[in-house]
Design a protein around this motif. Structure first.
Motif, PDB file in Angstrom:
ATOM      1  N   PHE A   1     -17.211   9.485   8.818  1.00 50.53           N
ATOM      2  CA  PHE A   1     -16.583   9.880   8.070  1.00 50.53           C
ATOM      3  C   PHE A   1     -15.538   9.066   7.382  1.00 50.53           C
ATOM      4  O   PHE A   1     -15.111   8.985   6.003  1.00 50.53           O
ATOM      5  CB  PHE A   1     -15.776  11.506   8.327  1.00 50.53           C
ATOM      6  CG  PHE A   1     -16.742  12.687   8.058  1.00 50.53           C
ATOM      7  CD1 PHE A   1     -17.018  13.259   6.965  1.00 50.53           C
ATOM      8  CD2 PHE A   1     -17.330  13.056   9.279  1.00 50.53           C
ATOM      9  CE1 PHE A   1     -17.844  14.227   6.765  1.00 50.53           C
ATOM     10  CE2 PHE A   1     -18.160  14.145   9.101  1.00 50.53           C
ATOM     11  CZ  PHE A   1     -18.494  14.881   7.908  1.00 50.53           C
TER      12      PHE A   1
ATOM     13  N   GLU B   1     -15.825   7.536   3.685  1.00 47.58           N
ATOM     14  CA  GLU B   1     -15.108   7.827   2.686  1.00 47.58           C
ATOM     15  C   GLU B   1     -13.934   6.896   2.185  1.00 47.58           C
ATOM     16  O   GLU B   1     -13.610   6.903   1.072  1.00 47.58           O
ATOM     17  CB  GLU B   1     -14.259   9.265   3.023  1.00 47.58           C
ATOM     18  CG  GLU B   1     -15.064  10.418   3.260  1.00 47.58           C
ATOM     19  CD  GLU B   1     -14.206  11.601   3.883  1.00 47.58           C
ATOM     20  OE1 GLU B   1     -13.161  11.355   4.428  1.00 47.58           O
ATOM     21  OE2 GLU B   1     -14.839  12.627   4.074  1.00 47.58           O
TER      22      GLU B   1
ATOM     23  N   ARG C   1      -9.803  15.894  14.157  1.00 48.31           N
ATOM     24  CA  ARG C   1     -11.099  16.148  13.866  1.00 48.31           C
ATOM     25  C   ARG C   1     -12.147  16.680  15.142  1.00 48.31           C
ATOM     26  O   ARG C   1     -11.510  16.977  16.324  1.00 48.31           O
ATOM     27  CB  ARG C   1     -12.020  14.591  13.639  1.00 48.31           C
ATOM     28  CG  ARG C   1     -11.626  14.009  12.405  1.00 48.31           C
ATOM     29  CD  ARG C   1     -12.196  14.640  11.188  1.00 48.31           C
ATOM     30  NE  ARG C   1     -13.708  14.730  11.429  1.00 48.31           N
ATOM     31  CZ  ARG C   1     -14.352  13.617  11.204  1.00 48.31           C
ATOM     32  NH1 ARG C   1     -13.680  12.469  10.884  1.00 48.31           N
ATOM     33  NH2 ARG C   1     -15.684  13.810  11.514  1.00 48.31           N
TER      34      ARG C   1
ATOM     35  N   SER D   1     -13.070  19.704  10.748  1.00 47.58           N
ATOM     36  CA  SER D   1     -14.120  18.446  10.399  1.00 47.58           C
ATOM     37  C   SER D   1     -13.960  17.826   9.167  1.00 47.58           C
ATOM     38  O   SER D   1     -14.948  17.614   8.422  1.00 47.58           O
ATOM     39  CB  SER D   1     -15.472  18.974  10.904  1.00 47.58           C
ATOM     40  OG  SER D   1     -15.663  20.058   9.620  1.00 47.58           O
ATOM     41  N   SER D   2     -12.871  17.302   8.667  1.00 51.95           N
ATOM     42  CA  SER D   2     -12.665  16.862   7.307  1.00 51.95           C
ATOM     43  C   SER D   2     -11.371  15.980   7.413  1.00 51.95           C
ATOM     44  O   SER D   2     -10.235  16.708   7.741  1.00 51.95           O
ATOM     45  CB  SER D   2     -12.525  17.731   6.200  1.00 51.95           C
ATOM     46  OG  SER D   2     -11.891  17.517   5.082  1.00 51.95           O
TER      47      SER D   2
ATOM     48  N   GLN E   1      -9.862  15.123   4.822  1.00 53.06           N
ATOM     49  CA  GLN E   1      -8.778  15.518   3.873  1.00 53.06           C
ATOM     50  C   GLN E   1      -8.098  17.010   4.411  1.00 53.06           C
ATOM     51  O   GLN E   1      -6.860  17.309   3.997  1.00 53.06           O
ATOM     52  CB  GLN E   1      -9.519  15.807   2.725  1.00 53.06           C
ATOM     53  CG  GLN E   1      -8.626  16.237   1.393  1.00 53.06           C
ATOM     54  CD  GLN E   1      -7.781  15.134   0.839  1.00 53.06           C
ATOM     55  OE1 GLN E   1      -7.815  14.078   1.180  1.00 53.06           O
ATOM     56  NE2 GLN E   1      -6.251  15.648   0.615  1.00 53.06           N
TER      57      GLN E   1
END
Length: 297
Positions: free
Chosen positions: A99, A103, A194, A222-223, A225
């Protein structure tokens, strides 16, 4: 040649449904059944246990599945290399990225890659580090980019850049206003991090264990952001990559808590199966990585 039968078998093993397999491969359901029947006859074994309610692969089916994935990957690679001109990079490249990399780091690499190789068709899969390692191992992607390390001995793993992580909080957190913060100030704090399987989570676990820290609570999201928004709203501290927090720190949404005599660094790595090492498209992508990060490690 059992290429079509093996492709049918692998697809059926993954989707576990004859009708969906037929739709994905654009063939009739009887053709799917025939391919499986021919393979069972060829190997003199039952590949699936079937009932009206479920479809389950057998132990010998699992053995064939692993080998079939390898065979299909080699076959597709051979077809791609034979079909291409010697100096042309074209066709498909599947990239997996964790991620944080996917990202915040990968987009600029994709821009450079697409600029240099207009005919290259790119597909990107983003997941946590554990998922990307599995995708490379199972040939779902050609090359993967991960945070930290992996113990997967069958894959070739190479660090390509350093990454610094920072402990962050909302600007209103009491630690954000302290002139000097020590590692002991992190005792009994609330953390936001996370999920298990993420390279960032693994690093936070390492920091907590190696410094003998106790946590008051640990919120898992799990992000990246989602974590940032939670921290901004005062739900605790987090440990995040500098690339993830750069803009939020710049705009005053997050505060970096600098710990005396402590720096948090890790490596970003790319990995691939040795059988794709000569793949032109993979080599082109790795060349772009080395051009952008020539001396980061």
């Amino acid at each position: 040649m059992y290429y079509d039968a093996l492709k049918t078998f692998v697809t059926l093993a993954e989707v576990k449904n004859f009708t969906k397999t037929a739709e994905l491969l654009r063939m009739s359901q009887p053709s799917v059944s025939l391919h499986i029947k021919n393979l069972e006859k060829e190997f003199q074994t039952k590949l699936f246990l079937r009932s009206p309610k479920f479809l389950q692969i057998t132990p010998t089916g699992e053995i064939l599945y692993d080998r079939a994935k390898l065979i299909l990957t080699i076959y597709e690679q051979a077809r791609q290399e034979i079909g291409e001109h010697h100096t042309t990079i074209k066709g498909e490249l599947k990239i997996g990225a964790s991620f944080t990399i996917g990202e915040y780091i990968l987009p600029s690499l994709l821009y450079e890659l697409q600029n240099q190789y207009k005919e290259l068709q790119l597909q990107v899969l983003i997941g946590n580090t554990e998922e990307i390692v599995g995708s490379v191992r199972n040939y779902k992607v050609d090359v993967g980019l991960i945070e930290g390390q992996t113990n997967e001995k069958e894959l070739s793993v190479h660090p390509f850049m350093s990454d610094e992580l920072f402990i962050v909080s909302s600007p209103s957190h009491y630690l954000a206003s302290k002139d000097k913060v020590t590692i002991d100030d992190l005792q009994n704090q609330q953390w936001v991090s996370r999920e298990t399987g993420s390279g960032t989570r693994d690093y936070l676990n390492h920091v907590i264990r190696s410094n003998g820290l106790k946590t008051k609570s640990l919120l898992t999201i799990s992000s990246n952001q989602g974590i940032k928004e939670s921290v901004i709203h005062g739900l605790g501290l987090s440990l995040l990559s500098g690339s993830v927090i750069e803009r939020d720190v710049q705009y005053g949404n997050l505060s970096i808590i600098k710990i005396q005599n402590h720096f948090f660094n890790r490596k970003f790595s790319y990995l691939y199966s040795p059988i794709v090492q000569e793949n032109r498209n993979v080599s082109a992508f790795l060349q772009v990585i080395h051009q952008k990060y020539p001396s980061s490690i």
